[in-house]
Motif scaffolding. Structure first.
Motif, PDB file in Angstrom:
ATOM      1  N   LEU A   1       0.760  -1.126   0.122  1.00 59.76           N
ATOM      2  CA  LEU A   1       0.036   0.053   0.111  1.00 59.76           C
ATOM      3  C   LEU A   1       0.953   1.118   0.158  1.00 59.76           C
ATOM      4  O   LEU A   1       0.272   2.176  -0.597  1.00 59.76           O
ATOM      5  CB  LEU A   1      -1.033  -0.065   1.174  1.00 59.76           C
ATOM      6  CG  LEU A   1      -2.205  -1.069   1.317  1.00 59.76           C
ATOM      7  CD1 LEU A   1      -2.810  -0.970   2.687  1.00 59.76           C
ATOM      8  CD2 LEU A   1      -2.879  -0.727  -0.004  1.00 59.76           C
ATOM      9  N   SER A   2       1.963   1.119   0.422  1.00 59.36           N
ATOM     10  CA  SER A   2       3.071   2.249   0.600  1.00 59.36           C
ATOM     11  C   SER A   2       3.240   3.054  -0.785  1.00 59.36           C
ATOM     12  O   SER A   2       3.074   4.417  -0.862  1.00 59.36           O
ATOM     13  CB  SER A   2       4.267   2.001   1.223  1.00 59.36           C
ATOM     14  OG  SER A   2       5.029   1.227   0.307  1.00 59.36           O
TER      15      SER A   2
ATOM     16  N   VAL B   1       0.934   3.398  -3.018  1.00 56.21           N
ATOM     17  CA  VAL B   1      -0.301   3.928  -3.442  1.00 56.21           C
ATOM     18  C   VAL B   1      -0.571   5.107  -2.615  1.00 56.21           C
ATOM     19  O   VAL B   1      -1.195   6.190  -3.130  1.00 56.21           O
ATOM     20  CB  VAL B   1      -1.260   2.942  -3.416  1.00 56.21           C
ATOM     21  CG1 VAL B   1      -2.778   3.546  -3.786  1.00 56.21           C
ATOM     22  CG2 VAL B   1      -1.031   1.719  -4.225  1.00 56.21           C
ATOM     23  N   VAL B   2      -0.435   4.959  -1.286  1.00 54.28           N
ATOM     24  CA  VAL B   2      -0.952   6.123  -0.407  1.00 54.28           C
ATOM     25  C   VAL B   2       0.371   7.217  -0.186  1.00 54.28           C
ATOM     26  O   VAL B   2      -0.126   8.095   0.478  1.00 54.28           O
ATOM     27  CB  VAL B   2      -1.437   5.453   0.925  1.00 54.28           C
ATOM     28  CG1 VAL B   2      -2.665   4.744   0.623  1.00 54.28           C
ATOM     29  CG2 VAL B   2      -0.172   4.807   1.609  1.00 54.28           C
ATOM     30  N   GLY B   3       1.494   6.869  -0.594  1.00 50.84           N
ATOM     31  CA  GLY B   3       2.394   7.794  -0.376  1.00 50.84           C
ATOM     32  C   GLY B   3       2.984   7.843   1.165  1.00 50.84           C
ATOM     33  O   GLY B   3       3.611   8.815   1.664  1.00 50.84           O
ATOM     34  N   LEU B   4       2.776   6.808   1.919  1.00 46.46           N
ATOM     35  CA  LEU B   4       3.238   6.435   3.128  1.00 46.46           C
ATOM     36  C   LEU B   4       4.414   5.798   3.343  1.00 46.46           C
ATOM     37  O   LEU B   4       4.624   4.761   2.464  1.00 46.46           O
ATOM     38  CB  LEU B   4       2.245   6.338   4.333  1.00 46.46           C
ATOM     39  CG  LEU B   4       1.235   7.325   4.199  1.00 46.46           C
ATOM     40  CD1 LEU B   4      -0.169   6.871   5.445  1.00 46.46           C
ATOM     41  CD2 LEU B   4       1.625   8.653   5.086  1.00 46.46           C
TER      42      LEU B   4
ATOM     43  N   ALA C   1       1.917   2.779   6.818  1.00 45.06           N
ATOM     44  CA  ALA C   1       0.627   2.554   5.923  1.00 45.06           C
ATOM     45  C   ALA C   1       0.057   1.188   6.345  1.00 45.06           C
ATOM     46  O   ALA C   1      -1.190   1.187   6.642  1.00 45.06           O
ATOM     47  CB  ALA C   1       1.304   2.048   4.633  1.00 45.06           C
TER      48      ALA C   1
ATOM     49  N   TYR D   1      -2.544   2.334   9.358  1.00 43.34           N
ATOM     50  CA  TYR D   1      -3.732   2.874   8.902  1.00 43.34           C
ATOM     51  C   TYR D   1      -4.481   1.814   8.250  1.00 43.34           C
ATOM     52  O   TYR D   1      -5.744   1.529   8.521  1.00 43.34           O
ATOM     53  CB  TYR D   1      -3.455   4.004   7.716  1.00 43.34           C
ATOM     54  CG  TYR D   1      -2.875   5.394   8.307  1.00 43.34           C
ATOM     55  CD1 TYR D   1      -3.902   6.160   9.227  1.00 43.34           C
ATOM     56  CD2 TYR D   1      -1.814   5.841   8.136  1.00 43.34           C
ATOM     57  CE1 TYR D   1      -3.306   7.198   9.797  1.00 43.34           C
ATOM     58  CE2 TYR D   1      -1.334   6.996   8.597  1.00 43.34           C
ATOM     59  CZ  TYR D   1      -2.016   7.652   9.581  1.00 43.34           C
ATOM     60  OH  TYR D   1      -1.806   8.928  10.035  1.00 43.34           O
ATOM     61  N   ALA D   2      -3.778   0.954   7.533  1.00 42.94           N
ATOM     62  CA  ALA D   2      -4.702  -0.259   6.905  1.00 42.94           C
ATOM     63  C   ALA D   2      -5.320  -1.227   7.972  1.00 42.94           C
ATOM     64  O   ALA D   2      -6.258  -1.770   7.694  1.00 42.94           O
ATOM     65  CB  ALA D   2      -3.663  -1.084   5.920  1.00 42.94           C
TER      66      ALA D   2
END
Length: 354
Positions: free
Chosen positions: A148-149, A151-154, A159, A162-163
């Motif tokens: 996910l990193s 995609v979300v820029g973290l 990430a 939050y996920a």
């Protein structure tokens, strides 16, 4: 906390194998929703602990850069198939022992021995030289946060936090949106089991952390056999329980959270069974029943260690960390269980027709 889990499991019949069986054979999703809600609570709790700095995520048993997809796939299938033909997973085996089931005592011993052999013995050599050798290297961590990193820029760890909150809320919503689910037993199983997993994360990762061991002068997690942060799992701890009992005089063998959890669940289930007057002695019906339980317990011992966990070890503890290995293991466990249940149904139908 393990005593409480034993009471909850015996009182509410919380069981992953039972949940799969209910869905496959009856179309009843009640216990499956118990499991989903427990996973949701565990995910949210783990995300809160890691996000607040209560535990170091990189020190958990499930942290690492190797995505051992073949090990979790093969081991998970073995465990899922084995738990069906031996009448329950590791947790259910302990609960059944507390309720007077002598078949589960045999499963306990055989699963523990085969599990220990897969940790350090003959099947360990086979595991390391075959399925464990097949892996993908993910330098930033083999967990959902890594995927996910980008995609979300973290960063991957942020990430993952939050996920964990989002995915945990989704699991809870899927279970709680059904009004007929809002009964005391279901809510007790869901939130009780999920909370126990979170508390074990805190005990092993925060309470059991020693910044400077008096002998080695190194940071260590003293509450676990692995020396890393663990939550609930019931294959390796059963093996370590047998090891502790057999080598009790060896001062290097100490009580850990896993061993205490094994004993606590048996005692909690026994107390609940006695108070509810459901304690019953039960043994094998025939030779075939014994053979199925022996085969199933070996598959659970070997498969559980190969997959790095059971229905609790990967299905609740591992998946709460968003480990990619856990997702594969859980999927393989479910497939293995469904295959075994279908085969059982087919045999019963053939026997009935004959």
């Amino acid at each position: 906390m393990s005593f409480v889990l034993g009471v909850i499991s015996q009182r509410t019949h919380f069981c992953t194998m039972g949940a799969v069986s209910d869905v496959v054979n009856l179309g009843d999703w009640t216990r499956a929703r118990q499991w989903m809600a427990a996973v949701g609570v565990a995910m949210i709790g783990f995300a809160a602990l890691s996000g607040s700095g209560q535990i170091d995520v990189s020190k958990t048993l499930y942290a690492g850069s190797r995505f051992i997809w073949l090990s979790t796939l093969v081991g998970g299938f073995m465990f899922g198939y084995g738990m069906v033909i031996s009448s329950g997973c590791g947790n259910k085996t302990l609960v059944r022992i507390g309720g007077g089931n002598l078949k589960s005592v045999v499963v306990f011993v055989v699963m523990g021995v085969s599990g220990f052999a897969t940790l350090k013995g003959i099947t360990a050599v086979l595991r390391v030289n075959t399925v464990d050798a097949v892996a993908l290297d993910m330098p930033t961590g083999a967990h959902l946060g890594t995927l996910l990193s980008a995609v979300v820029g973290l960063n991957p760890d942020a990430a993952a936090v939050y996920a964990g909150f989002v995915l945990g809320a989704v699991f809870l919503a899927l279970a709680l949106r059904h009004k007929d689910f809002w009964r005391l037993d279901n809510l007790l199983a869901s939130f009780g089991v999920g909370t126990v997993v979170v508390v074990l994360w805190w005990i092993s990762g925060h309470f059991g952390f020693v910044a400077e061991h008096p002998e080695t002068l190194e940071a260590v997690y003293v509450a676990t056999n692995s020396g890393r942060i663990e939550a609930l799992t019931f294959v390796a701890p059963v093996a370590h329980t047998l090891d502790w009992l057999m080598f009790f005089s060896d001062k290097s063998k100490v009580l850990t959270a896993g061993v205490v959890s094994v004993v606590g669940i048996i005692l909690g289930a026994a107390a609940s069974a006695l108070l509810s007057k459901t304690f019953r002695w039960e043994s094998f019906a025939n030779q075939r029943d014994l053979a199925n339980h022996l085969m199933g317990s070996v598959l659970m011992g070997v498969g559980g260690v190969t997959a790095m966990g059971c229905t609790f070890g990967q299905g609740l503890s591992g998946i709460s960390t968003l480990s990619l290995n856990a997702f594969v293991a859980v999927a393989a466990i479910l497939v293995g269980a469904v295959v075994a249940l279908r085969q059982q149904a087919a045999r019963m139908e053939a026997s009935y027709c004959a």
